[in-house]
Design an enzyme around this catalytic site. Structure first.
Site, PDB file in Angstrom:
ATOM      1  N   TYR A   1       0.842  -1.181   0.000  1.00  0.00           N
ATOM      2  CA  TYR A   1       0.000   0.000   0.000  1.00  0.00           C
ATOM      3  C   TYR A   1       0.882   1.238   0.000  1.00  0.00           C
ATOM      4  O   TYR A   1       1.954   1.240   0.629  1.00  0.00           O
ATOM      5  CB  TYR A   1      -0.786   0.088   1.303  1.00  0.00           C
ATOM      6  CG  TYR A   1      -2.049  -0.714   1.429  1.00  0.00           C
ATOM      7  CD1 TYR A   1      -2.971  -0.822   0.401  1.00  0.00           C
ATOM      8  CD2 TYR A   1      -2.356  -1.303   2.653  1.00  0.00           C
ATOM      9  CE1 TYR A   1      -4.154  -1.521   0.581  1.00  0.00           C
ATOM     10  CE2 TYR A   1      -3.541  -2.003   2.841  1.00  0.00           C
ATOM     11  CZ  TYR A   1      -4.435  -2.111   1.796  1.00  0.00           C
ATOM     12  OH  TYR A   1      -5.602  -2.791   1.985  1.00  0.00           O
TER      13      TYR A   1
ATOM     14  N   ASN B   1      -6.898   2.152   4.209  1.00  0.00           N
ATOM     15  CA  ASN B   1      -7.296   1.533   5.480  1.00  0.00           C
ATOM     16  C   ASN B   1      -6.036   1.097   6.240  1.00  0.00           C
ATOM     17  O   ASN B   1      -5.432   1.904   6.924  1.00  0.00           O
ATOM     18  CB  ASN B   1      -8.291   0.385   5.291  1.00  0.00           C
ATOM     19  CG  ASN B   1      -9.153   0.192   6.533  1.00  0.00           C
ATOM     20  OD1 ASN B   1      -9.836   1.132   6.926  1.00  0.00           O
ATOM     21  ND2 ASN B   1      -9.119  -0.965   7.153  1.00  0.00           N
ATOM     22  N   ALA B   2      -5.646  -0.189   6.115  1.00  0.00           N
ATOM     23  CA  ALA B   2      -4.355  -0.648   6.652  1.00  0.00           C
ATOM     24  C   ALA B   2      -4.202  -0.413   8.150  1.00  0.00           C
ATOM     25  O   ALA B   2      -3.086  -0.416   8.669  1.00  0.00           O
ATOM     26  CB  ALA B   2      -3.189   0.027   5.901  1.00  0.00           C
ATOM     27  N   GLU B   3      -5.313  -0.168   8.851  1.00  0.00           N
ATOM     28  CA  GLU B   3      -5.242   0.173  10.276  1.00  0.00           C
ATOM     29  C   GLU B   3      -4.201   1.278  10.507  1.00  0.00           C
ATOM     30  O   GLU B   3      -3.500   1.297  11.507  1.00  0.00           O
ATOM     31  CB  GLU B   3      -4.943  -1.057  11.148  1.00  0.00           C
ATOM     32  CG  GLU B   3      -6.047  -2.075  11.168  1.00  0.00           C
ATOM     33  CD  GLU B   3      -6.053  -2.979   9.940  1.00  0.00           C
ATOM     34  OE1 GLU B   3      -7.112  -3.057   9.293  1.00  0.00           O
ATOM     35  OE2 GLU B   3      -5.018  -3.559   9.619  1.00  0.00           O
TER      36      GLU B   3
ATOM     37  N   ASN C   1      -9.480   1.002  -2.022  1.00  0.00           N
ATOM     38  CA  ASN C   1      -9.327  -0.249  -1.286  1.00  0.00           C
ATOM     39  C   ASN C   1     -10.563  -0.521  -0.450  1.00  0.00           C
ATOM     40  O   ASN C   1     -11.057   0.375   0.227  1.00  0.00           O
ATOM     41  CB  ASN C   1      -8.112  -0.167  -0.361  1.00  0.00           C
ATOM     42  CG  ASN C   1      -7.857  -1.486   0.340  1.00  0.00           C
ATOM     43  OD1 ASN C   1      -7.778  -2.510  -0.334  1.00  0.00           O
ATOM     44  ND2 ASN C   1      -7.772  -1.474   1.645  1.00  0.00           N
ATOM     45  N   GLU C   2     -11.012  -1.758  -0.506  1.00  0.00           N
ATOM     46  CA  GLU C   2     -12.167  -2.168   0.294  1.00  0.00           C
ATOM     47  C   GLU C   2     -13.300  -1.147   0.175  1.00  0.00           C
ATOM     48  O   GLU C   2     -13.902  -0.731   1.150  1.00  0.00           O
ATOM     49  CB  GLU C   2     -11.755  -2.382   1.764  1.00  0.00           C
ATOM     50  CG  GLU C   2     -10.687  -3.458   1.876  1.00  0.00           C
ATOM     51  CD  GLU C   2     -10.382  -3.871   3.292  1.00  0.00           C
ATOM     52  OE1 GLU C   2     -10.681  -3.101   4.221  1.00  0.00           O
ATOM     53  OE2 GLU C   2      -9.843  -4.976   3.474  1.00  0.00           O
TER      54      GLU C   2
ATOM     55  N   GLU D   1      -6.107  -9.862  -0.466  1.00  0.00           N
ATOM     56  CA  GLU D   1      -5.716  -9.905   0.954  1.00  0.00           C
ATOM     57  C   GLU D   1      -6.299 -11.167   1.547  1.00  0.00           C
ATOM     58  O   GLU D   1      -7.506 -11.276   1.733  1.00  0.00           O
ATOM     59  CB  GLU D   1      -6.274  -8.700   1.725  1.00  0.00           C
ATOM     60  CG  GLU D   1      -5.658  -7.401   1.303  1.00  0.00           C
ATOM     61  CD  GLU D   1      -6.097  -6.225   2.175  1.00  0.00           C
ATOM     62  OE1 GLU D   1      -6.656  -6.454   3.264  1.00  0.00           O
ATOM     63  OE2 GLU D   1      -5.879  -5.094   1.741  1.00  0.00           O
TER      64      GLU D   1
ATOM     65  N   TYR E   1       1.465  -8.495  13.303  1.00  0.00           N
ATOM     66  CA  TYR E   1       0.451  -9.179  12.527  1.00  0.00           C
ATOM     67  C   TYR E   1       0.583 -10.703  12.577  1.00  0.00           C
ATOM     68  O   TYR E   1      -0.051 -11.405  11.809  1.00  0.00           O
ATOM     69  CB  TYR E   1       0.484  -8.698  11.059  1.00  0.00           C
ATOM     70  CG  TYR E   1      -0.900  -8.404  10.537  1.00  0.00           C
ATOM     71  CD1 TYR E   1      -1.473  -7.136  10.670  1.00  0.00           C
ATOM     72  CD2 TYR E   1      -1.655  -9.400   9.947  1.00  0.00           C
ATOM     73  CE1 TYR E   1      -2.754  -6.878  10.221  1.00  0.00           C
ATOM     74  CE2 TYR E   1      -2.945  -9.140   9.502  1.00  0.00           C
ATOM     75  CZ  TYR E   1      -3.483  -7.886   9.632  1.00  0.00           C
ATOM     76  OH  TYR E   1      -4.743  -7.642   9.183  1.00  0.00           O
TER      77      TYR E   1
END
Ligand SMILES: *[C@@H]1O[C@H](CO)[C@@H](O)[C@H](O)[C@H]1NC(C)=O
Ligand SMILES: *[C@@H]1O[C@H](CO)[C@@H](O)[C@H](O)[C@H]1NC(C)=O
Ligand SMILES: *[C@@H]1O[C@H](CO)[C@@H](O)[C@H](O)[C@H]1NC(C)=O
Length: 975
Positions: free
Chosen positions: A96, A141-143, A201-202, A280, A345
């Site tokens: 990303y 997003n990607a937290e 994304n999403e 993902e 992760y």
């Protein structure tokens, strides 16, 4: 979470649809069925169909994993990570972008300083041989803080975001255009490695009504604008999207409504003419505040990788990207409020860059998919327990319609089951329908495990008719196939080599009970109990290496080319070292590079002309075995490292702002005087005290509220994201703290002034210190940070001032570390965290001695490191608050904030810091900001520990001075 069909991983599970699948290709000669071959209408370099992707006409299994350059801001470390990903047999990796990391304000973009130059990823990918899935956003997003949106975008002034609002489209254009332009130099269409480009994304917003297919036009216009921008900036590879879950069914050209049962049926419904692609799939899980340290490695470890990734293959997936293959760290203000400092992760490669069983499990499957060419074109023939002789085990049969090669993916019929099951498998082969093993033994699933067993598997011009051991890899060495099989320790293996007349065990392996059956169509070999590594030669030139699982874990297939497909005739097979990164020919020697922790026996299967091996540049005493392999012993160079103690600390008051006579007339402070706000959240009181609209965005914010005369208390509503905290002082006396809560993003308190000094006939100052944990994700990114309401009891505030990061968004004092690197503490504004700041006038005191009373103190020390060049060392800091609870700590390493240690709300104590951030060849400035939220004060112990230190061809000691710019005088303006 052992459930296969129930789909419990929600946002981690995503399905791809190719956005711009254009015309049906005119020719049909490479596709063995009715399925159309697509390209994007611009060129045919990347094509795809129902089965798989093709690049330059060659089909591939995309085995990819995600990593985020902005979570490991050291380009030299990207090399280590990409070499590890390549070594594991992956054909690709994904990343990303992060708009916030590149854009400090609406007029600034940085793609050049330090690790902001992400194009180095493409260069490394080209060198090591990996295709690239590029995912710029603009929202990722990607937290990540605000999902990767720059924080200046979150004020409300640009609308609700992620739609076709012209304010938003205009704001994203410079970032998105430049990202595309930079990427366009590295596309497969130009000889580079980037083969697909993901927009947004999403974003599952295509339909207002999915069933009736009523579109959401604004979402469509937004996506079309991104598509147009990508094309206008040179992106001529296919555009893809990552759908957030199986319900939104957005952006596929194929989509027709219907019911979803599993991935297989889902893909059949949503994208039948496209490969089944997971952009993902769960590589692990992020670490929420208050969650266990390291994610949930017990639930999503090696067994998980073994079972779930094979299950994808059973459902005909031919493209998957693990999210994440390397998680990294939320340094600075990168994290969204849902995540703690670590983004480990539970990935195959840990946050500290270590590899272990999960990496090896993933590697073994990826190595297989890289050579299993027939797997890229299969139909699913069946799926049931009738394939086996044990109803507790079922199999899916995938078959290549032209070559007739088949893949039987075996798994417990009840997928959560962890029993040990023995069975035989009914297979259909070119020599007839068989039940295997035919001669002796059985196939075993031992615990949470799946096995992929092949029939009519192509090994060059020869055929492995079947095997009850899994294929690990194969190579063509001197034109002859060498195939590597693997099974559990002590299990049996039976395989049939087509066209052979005789076979023999050629390695010296006492006690191995191997029987050869010369049959009409070839030779069947049955080995009753495998152990270690044994080698079998057949008269038709086929060689088979049988390995048990621990041996297979340390088996590698480096390639002599940088072709991501790793052609089998350019592969070298290597067993022994715990990591083999590469192989090349250097001065007539076969040069192997990698990592070892101890003296290691190495065995290499390579062309007959190879006689000598070298390891990391040292020529090895090499012996040829009677069966043709090369063996040597690698003596590990000394990789022990000495770490200095963290002592000689200096200390300074880090919160002078709490005192009444503190002077806030300097450049650090902005008068908060807005009476209206573009933010959709209305403030409870005026003036507006939302930090972002005053240009301050990250972590610490300070608010000074003035009032005259008497008041009995104050009611405060402060918003900072989950797990954030705040404290308030009246004229220097603590009046209260919000210690934080993992499920609250707002902390409301009414505080009494009874125990504070009040100046009844004069001016009083209330200081509120807030440590925000980032902006929320998706539509909530615009939720404000700061004070929502401040009401005095018995008086009114007369004015407010706010301080945040030095200079706010408009002044870039530290472009290398970037806009998310620091917050608004005195220590950060004045650059105490940076190398080169002069602390000689400070008092000596250690954080483990600590202090009493509520406040913030900044500790600073310098430690030398001298890590040898031939070593890869991974270091981490361990923090311990000695029982203090109401304490919040930030760790700074050479100016980078690498830990938020909040024992009240979090469990994370160990904080890995990569080389490059640490200087392995000189001095390191360590800073510790300790915030005591109660009168008890605080004490904190700090230790530096070795996570691992191994001999490696990748040196963790490199010139990284450019990543650590020092203190400058202009900091002095921000007192
Ligand atoms: C492709 O070939 C198949 C036969 O294998 C045929 O049935 C199909 O009509 C062809 N499709 C196209 C688009 O020509
Ligand atoms: C950029 O931001 C500044 C400061 O917030 C604002 O005044 C200006 O209008 C913005 N420019 C654009 C093009 O949005
Ligand atoms: C879809 O929903 C949006 C927002 O509710 C609305 O503005 C739009 O008109 C709808 N579009 C259609 C085609 O119904």
């Amino acid at each position: 979470m052992w459930a296969l069909r129930g789909l419990s991983w929600l946002s981690l599970l995503s399905t791809l649809t190719i956005l711009s699948g254009g015309g049906v290709a005119a020719q049909n000669n490479t596709t063995p069925s009715q399925w159309p071959v697509h390209d994007n209408g611009l060129n045919d370099v990347v094509q795809w169909d129902h089965y798989s992707f093709k690049i330059n006409g060659k089909r591939l299994f995309v085995f990819s994993g995600e990593l985020h350059y902005w979570r490991v801001p050291v380009p030299e470390v990207w090399e280590d990570l990409l070499e590890k990903i390549k070594a594991a047999g992956f054909t690709a990796f994904a990343f990303y972008g992060n708009w916030a990391y590149h854009s400090a304000n609406n007029g600034t973009l940085d793609f050049t300083t330090g690790s902001h130059d992400f194009t180095k990823l493409f260069e490394i990918a080209h060198r090591v041989g990996l295709y690239v899935i590029t995912r710029p956003g603009p929202y990722v997003n990607a937290e990540a803080n605000a999902g990767g949106f720059p924080l200046w975008l979150t004020t409300g002034a640009y609308g609700a975001l992620r739609n076709d609002d012209p304010r938003y489209l205009q704001a994203l254009d410079p970032y998105f255009s430049k990202f595309s332009e930079l990427t366009s130099e590295h596309l497969v269409t130009k000889g580079g490695n980037a083969f697909v480009y993901q927009i947004e994304n999403e974003y599952g917003e295509q339909w207002n009504d999915t069933t009736k297919k009523i579109p959401n036009d604004a979402a469509g216009r937004y996506m079309a604008a991104l598509e147009d921008s990508a094309r206008a900036n040179g992106i001529d590879i296919p555009l893809i999207h990552n759908d957030p879950n199986m319900n939104t069914k957005s952006w596929s050209k194929d989509f027709a409504p219907g019911a979803v049962i599993d991935y297989y049926d889902h893909f059949k419904e949503v994208s039948p003419t496209q490969p089944s692609f997971f952009p993902e799939f769960q590589g692990g899980s992020y670490n929420p505040w208050g969650g266990p340290e390291g994610g949930c490695p017990g639930d999503i470890g090696a067994d998980f990788a073994n079972l779930f990734y094979r299950n994808l293959i059973s459902q005909r997936v031919t493209a998957v990207s693990l999210y994440m293959v390397f998680g990294g760290t939320n340094w600075g203000a990168l994290a969204a409020p849902v995540t703690a400092t670590s983004y480990d992760y539970s990935s195959p490669i840990s946050e500290n860059r270590k590899i272990g069983s999960k990496y090896y499990e993933t590697k073994n499957l990826a190595m297989f998919t890289r050579v299993a060419e027939d797997l890229t074109v299969t139909d699913r023939i069946g799926n049931s327990s009738s394939y086996t002789t044990n109803s507790a085990v079922e199999a899916s049969e995938l078959r290549n319609p032209s070559t007739k090669a088949a893949f039987y993916i075996t798994i417990h019929s009840y997928s959560p089951s962890g029993t040990k099951e023995s069975f035989k498998l009914h297979v259909s082969t070119s020599i007839g329908n068989l039940t295997i093993p035919r001669h002796a033994g059985s196939i075993v699933l031992d615990g949470h495990q799946s096995k992929i067993l092949v029939t009519d598997f192509a090994i060059g011009n020869h055929t492995l008719t079947y095997s009850t051991g899994e294929v690990l890899t194969y190579a063509l060495i001197d034109g002859k196939p060498v195939v590597v099989l693997s099974n559990g320790v002590g299990e049996s293996v039976e395989f049939h080599v087509k066209g052979a007349k005789t076979g023999s065990l050629i390695s010296n392996h006492a006690g191995l009970n191997a029987t050869f059956y010369s049959e009409a169509h070839g030779v069947t070999t049955n080995i009753a109990q495998i152990s270690g590594l044994s080698v079998y030669q057949f008269d038709n030139g086929v060689k088979v290496i049988v390995t048990d699982k621990p041996t297979a874990y340390l088996f590698w297939a480096p390639n002599l080319t940088n072709d991501p497909l790793a052609p089998v005739d350019q592969s070298v097979l290597v067993q022994g070292p715990y990591l083999v990164r590469s192989v090349s020919k250097e001065d007539g020697v076969l040069a192997i590079k990698g990592d070892i922790a101890n003296t290691t026996a190495i065995e290499v299967f390579a062309a007959e002309c190879e006689e000598t091996l070298s390891w990391n540049g040292k020529v090895l005493q090499t012996k040829r075995t009677p069966y043709g392999s090369l063996k040597a012993s690698i003596v590990a160079s000394n990789s022990t490292i000495q770490l200095p103690a963290l002592d000689n600390w200096k200390v300074s008051d880090g919160l002078p702002e709490k005192l009444r006579n503190y002077n806030d007339s300097g450049a650090a402070w902005v008068t908060a005087d807005h009476t209206t706000t573009p933010n959709p959240t209305e403030p409870d009181t005026l003036p507006v005290l939302y930090v972002d609209e005053y240009g301050f965005h990250n972590s610490f914010h300070l608010f000074r509220g003035y009032f005259e005369g008497s008041a009995t208390g104050v009611k405060l509503a402060v918003q900072g994201g989950l797990a954030f905290g705040w404290s308030a002082w009246l004229n220097g006396d603590l009046v209260g703290s919000f210690l934080g809560n993992t499920s609250l993003e707002t902390g409301n308190h009414t505080l009494s002034f009874a125990n504070a000094t009040l100046f009844e006939n004069s001016t009083n100052v209330l200081l509120v210190a807030q440590d925000n944990t980032g902006h929320d994700l998706r539509a909530d990114a615009v939720k404000p940070r700061g004070i929502l309401g401040a009401t005095l009891q018995g008086a009114d505030f007369t004015s407010w001032k706010i301080a945040g990061e030095a200079g706010g968004e408009s002044v870039q004092l530290d472009p290398v570390r970037g806009p998310l690197s620091e917050g608004g503490l005195t220590a950060e504004r004045l650059g105490w965290h940076l190398p080169g700041f002069d602390d000689s006038a400070w008092n000596s005191s250690s954080p483990s001695t600590g202090f009493e009373g509520a406040g913030i103190y900044f500790y600073r020390t310098t430690i030398p490191l001298n890590i040898p060049k031939a070593v890869d060392a991974s270091l981490a800091f361990v923090l311990d608050a000695s029982g203090s609870q109401a304490v919040r700590v930030q760790l700074f390493v050479n100016g980078y904030q690498y830990a938020r240690f909040n024992p009240f709300v979090g469990n994370e104590k160990k904080f890995p810091v990569p080389p490059g951030i640490l200087n392995y060849a000189g001095d390191n400035v360590i800073g510790l900001s300790v915030w005591a939220q109660s009168e008890e004060g605080a004490k904190v112990d700090v230790q530096l520990v070795t996570e691992y230190a191994v001999e490696s061809s990748w040196s963790s000691r490199f010139d990284s001075e450019y990543l650590r710019p020092g203190w400058t005088q202009d900091r002095l303006a921000y007192a």
